[in-house]
Scaffold this motif. Sequence first.
Motif, PDB file in Angstrom:
ATOM      1  N   UNK A  65       0.840  -1.204   0.000  1.00 49.00           N
ATOM      2  CA  UNK A  65       0.000   0.000   0.000  1.00 49.00           C
ATOM      3  C   UNK A  65       0.873   1.251   0.000  1.00 49.00           C
ATOM      4  N   UNK A  66       0.276   2.367  -0.387  1.00 51.98           N
ATOM      5  CA  UNK A  66       0.945   3.650  -0.282  1.00 51.98           C
ATOM      6  C   UNK A  66       2.056   3.891  -1.283  1.00 51.98           C
ATOM      7  N   UNK A  67       1.993   3.232  -2.430  1.00 49.84           N
ATOM      8  CA  UNK A  67       3.015   3.442  -3.451  1.00 49.84           C
ATOM      9  C   UNK A  67       2.877   4.821  -4.073  1.00 49.84           C
ATOM     10  N   UNK A  68       3.987   5.387  -4.515  1.00 53.07           N
ATOM     11  CA  UNK A  68       3.910   6.616  -5.302  1.00 53.07           C
ATOM     12  C   UNK A  68       3.185   6.311  -6.606  1.00 53.07           C
ATOM     13  N   UNK A  69       2.629   7.327  -7.232  1.00 51.01           N
ATOM     14  CA  UNK A  69       1.913   7.101  -8.485  1.00 51.01           C
ATOM     15  C   UNK A  69       2.858   6.580  -9.560  1.00 51.01           C
ATOM     16  N   UNK A  70       4.108   7.039  -9.558  1.00 54.56           N
ATOM     17  CA  UNK A  70       5.061   6.569 -10.562  1.00 54.56           C
ATOM     18  C   UNK A  70       5.339   5.080 -10.382  1.00 54.56           C
ATOM     19  N   UNK A  71       5.503   4.655  -9.139  1.00 53.96           N
ATOM     20  CA  UNK A  71       5.759   3.236  -8.881  1.00 53.96           C
ATOM     21  C   UNK A  71       4.525   2.404  -9.164  1.00 53.96           C
ATOM     22  N   UNK A  72       3.372   2.887  -8.735  1.00 53.49           N
ATOM     23  CA  UNK A  72       2.122   2.144  -8.955  1.00 53.49           C
ATOM     24  C   UNK A  72       1.841   1.980 -10.440  1.00 53.49           C
ATOM     25  N   UNK A  73       1.885   3.067 -11.192  1.00 53.64           N
ATOM     26  CA  UNK A  73       1.529   3.015 -12.610  1.00 53.64           C
ATOM     27  C   UNK A  73       2.533   2.207 -13.424  1.00 53.64           C
ATOM     28  N   UNK A 128      -7.585   0.393 -19.318  1.00 57.92           N
ATOM     29  CA  UNK A 128      -7.562  -0.532 -18.201  1.00 57.92           C
ATOM     30  C   UNK A 128      -7.436  -1.972 -18.641  1.00 57.92           C
ATOM     31  N   UNK A 129      -7.854  -2.870 -17.763  1.00 61.41           N
ATOM     32  CA  UNK A 129      -7.703  -4.305 -17.969  1.00 61.41           C
ATOM     33  C   UNK A 129      -8.957  -5.035 -17.518  1.00 61.41           C
ATOM     34  N   UNK A 143     -13.617  -9.313 -13.330  1.00 61.52           N
ATOM     35  CA  UNK A 143     -13.670  -7.903 -12.950  1.00 61.52           C
ATOM     36  C   UNK A 143     -12.791  -7.110 -13.900  1.00 61.52           C
ATOM     37  N   UNK A 144     -12.706  -5.821 -13.679  1.00 63.04           N
ATOM     38  CA  UNK A 144     -11.815  -4.978 -14.472  1.00 63.04           C
ATOM     39  C   UNK A 144     -11.176  -3.939 -13.572  1.00 63.04           C
ATOM     40  N   UNK A 145     -10.044  -3.404 -14.034  1.00 64.70           N
ATOM     41  CA  UNK A 145      -9.348  -2.358 -13.291  1.00 64.70           C
ATOM     42  C   UNK A 145      -9.024  -1.202 -14.227  1.00 64.70           C
ATOM     43  N   UNK A 146      -8.860  -0.034 -13.638  1.00 64.93           N
ATOM     44  CA  UNK A 146      -8.496   1.147 -14.406  1.00 64.93           C
ATOM     45  C   UNK A 146      -6.985   1.221 -14.592  1.00 64.93           C
ATOM     46  N   UNK A 156      -6.841  -1.628  -5.003  1.00 63.90           N
ATOM     47  CA  UNK A 156      -7.476  -1.569  -6.326  1.00 63.90           C
ATOM     48  C   UNK A 156      -8.887  -2.123  -6.220  1.00 63.90           C
ATOM     49  N   UNK A 157      -9.777  -1.579  -7.022  1.00 65.56           N
ATOM     50  CA  UNK A 157     -11.162  -2.048  -7.041  1.00 65.56           C
ATOM     51  C   UNK A 157     -11.256  -3.260  -7.961  1.00 65.56           C
ATOM     52  N   UNK A 158     -11.112  -4.471  -7.379  1.00 70.36           N
ATOM     53  CA  UNK A 158     -11.111  -5.694  -8.181  1.00 70.36           C
ATOM     54  C   UNK A 158     -11.965  -6.762  -7.509  1.00 70.36           C
ATOM     55  N   UNK A 159     -12.006  -7.927  -8.158  1.00 72.37           N
ATOM     56  CA  UNK A 159     -12.736  -9.060  -7.593  1.00 72.37           C
ATOM     57  C   UNK A 159     -11.886  -9.840  -6.610  1.00 72.37           C
TER      58      UNK A 159
END
Length: 205
Positions: A65-73, A128-129, A143-146, A156-159
């Motif tokens: 949790x709490x990743x920077x946006x650069x690391x997450x993306x 997304x995926x 499910x799908x993710x953005x 993440x909002x997933x199944x």
Amino acid sequence: MSVTNYPFELPALGYDYNALEPHIDARTMEIHYTKHHQAYVTNLNNAVKGTDLEGKSLDEIMRQSGLSMATRNNGGGHWNHTFFWKLLKNNGGDPTGDVATAINNSFGSYEEFKTQFTQAATTRFGSGWAWLCKQEDGSLQICSTANQDNPLMPDAQTCGGTPILGLDVWEHAYYLNYQNRRPDYINAFFNIINWDEVNRLYSGQ
């Protein structure tokens, strides 16, 4: 260098750029792999360099949790694409083995699975995926993710569960050949699924 540990590198594709034609054209594969995926790898290394994430595997980073946006993306982009390339082969056919049984038990039939997976991939707004995930009881959920989010990410909002199949529905994955016809690209995907790999993932190997 390593696919799964810092410093990360682009994994071997495992087949020629034209191997999935006519479903995915060679030029799209080349650009997708050498430009888009490579950019995620390069940017992830830059984001992780000099941080405590250098000592973590890619899976461990994705589950944090709490990743920077650069690391997450960029971490998501690297993980998702590394996962995706292994799921593809020409003349993939229909599912077999334990996954075929799980699909029938979870969705009633392979055709109904395709309908629901297509719906998830088609209705993912923007980029997304779409995912098929194994739950703890062996059942399957769609499910799908953005963006480059994936089911490993805790926020993440997933199944939930373990991803065993994923489809990239960013425009860069299909636009040269399909333009705005995402449903046609999704339909073509069902011809090139490597069900042997999906079965391997389902069995936890």
